[in-house]
Scaffold this motif. Structure first.
Motif, mmCIF file in Angstrom:
data_model
loop_
_atom_site.group_PDB
_atom_site.id
_atom_site.type_symbol
_atom_site.label_atom_id
_atom_site.label_comp_id
_atom_site.label_asym_id
_atom_site.label_seq_id
_atom_site.Cartn_x
_atom_site.Cartn_y
_atom_site.Cartn_z
ATOM 1 N N MET A 4 -19.855 68.122 69.471
ATOM 2 C CA MET A 4 -18.586 68.656 69.936
ATOM 3 C C MET A 4 -17.460 67.715 69.494
ATOM 4 N N GLN A 5 -16.530 68.241 68.725
ATOM 5 C CA GLN A 5 -15.446 67.422 68.188
ATOM 6 C C GLN A 5 -14.126 67.795 68.862
ATOM 7 N N LEU A 6 -13.426 66.799 69.389
ATOM 8 C CA LEU A 6 -12.103 67.020 69.959
ATOM 9 C C LEU A 6 -11.099 67.127 68.821
ATOM 10 N N TYR B 70 -11.609 71.916 71.261
ATOM 11 C CA TYR B 70 -12.829 71.343 70.693
ATOM 12 C C TYR B 70 -13.409 72.293 69.648
ATOM 13 N N ASP C 255 -17.251 73.186 67.716
ATOM 14 C CA ASP C 255 -18.682 72.926 67.560
ATOM 15 C C ASP C 255 -19.312 73.839 66.521
#
Length: 284
Positions: free
Chosen positions: A1-3, A13, A15
């Motif tokens: 999960m990338q902010l 986010y 994903d």
């Protein structure tokens, strides 16, 4: 999960390719400053109300919603999985009444965002017809959103897209205002955001017709010529304005318990009045 982005209220986010998860927090901001005191449950109310409106308005313009269920359990109730789009760099605002910055502008020039209005209007007046009053979309670290004329929007994004933004914003406002007035609530003004898909289709994004992005008044209490009783984030704005000790720059002041509880109650009341559904702490 990338902010991808941490906004004043929402965090974004990623994903999966082409999708984002929009998470509404309980943070509250006024004058582009995030205050240190959250409003418990606010993120769930905003998410549930936005989802309800996305359904109601889907025949006017498509939206970015994929699912409110296909999200991590820790965010369930306050997160939406959405299509990733290129956000149009214009805040699209529709006004049906004179309030806030619109009232200030009218006092100075008898116009709002270049739209001339009749003489003799007072604070809280209903406009002859809803108007499109866009603003810039300025990151908080670079300043505040500034009013734009329709001509400036056309210069920025091109005439065809400008016309689509204006016409769609006003159609959304009219639909929502009519529905809300049947429930005894006046939609004073509202801000919507649009994105574009890879093929150029314009879709509704972010949140829609919530107490964070709109002004709501009780129809039974409407009395032009004075400050109205607000049922939205204006509760916090008015408290901050009336302090007289804060210069509207960070850090913001702590919000007292009574204002927190009043704001929370107002958000829930508006959810229930607009949707006709009882509020559940579990969200939608």
């Amino acid at each position: 999960m990338q902010l991808l982005h941490k906004g004043k209220v929402r965090d974004v986010y990623s994903d999966r390719p082409g999708e984002v998860i929009l998470v509404a927090s309980d943070r509250v901001s006024v004058y582009d400053v995030v205050l240190p005191t959250p409003i418990p449950g606010k993120g769930k109310v905003l998410t549930s109300l936005s989802l309800w409106w996305f359904d109601q308005l889907a025949d006017i313009v498509p939206n970015h919603v994929i699912s409110a269920e296909d999200v991590p359990d820790e965010w369930r109730g306050r997160a939406i999985r959405c299509r990733q789009v290129d956000i149009v760099p214009v805040e699209c605002v529709a006004r049906g009444y004179l309030a806030g910055s619109g009232w200030t502008s009218y006092q100075e020039s008898s116009s709002v965002s270049g739209v001339d209005l009749p003489a003799g209007l007072v604070e809280g007046s209903r406009l002859p017809e809803p108007i499109f009053t866009p603003t810039t979309k300025t990151p908080p670290e670079l300043g505040h959103d500034e009013p734009m004329t329709y001509a400036e929007v056309a210069e920025l994004v091109g005439s065809p897209l400008a016309a689509e933004l204006r016409d769609t914003t006003l159609r959304l406002y009219r639909r929502a205002a009519g529905l809300m007035e049947e429930r005894g609530v006046l939609l004073v003004d509202t801000k919507v955001e649009f994105g574009r898909t890879p093929d150029g289709t314009v879709i509704l994004a972010d949140e829609v017709i919530t107490p964070d992005s709109s002004r709501f008044w009780q129809a039974s209490q409407w009395a032009p010529g004075r400050r109205q009783v607000s049922y939205d984030k204006q509760v916090v704005r008015d408290w901050a304005q009336d302090l007289g000790t804060w210069d509207k720059t960070p850090p913001g002041p702590a919000v007292p318990d009574e204002i927190v509880e009043r704001t929370r109650a107002v958000y829930i009341e508006m959810y229930e009045r607009i949707t006709g559904e009882a509020w559940s702490a579990d969200g939608r």
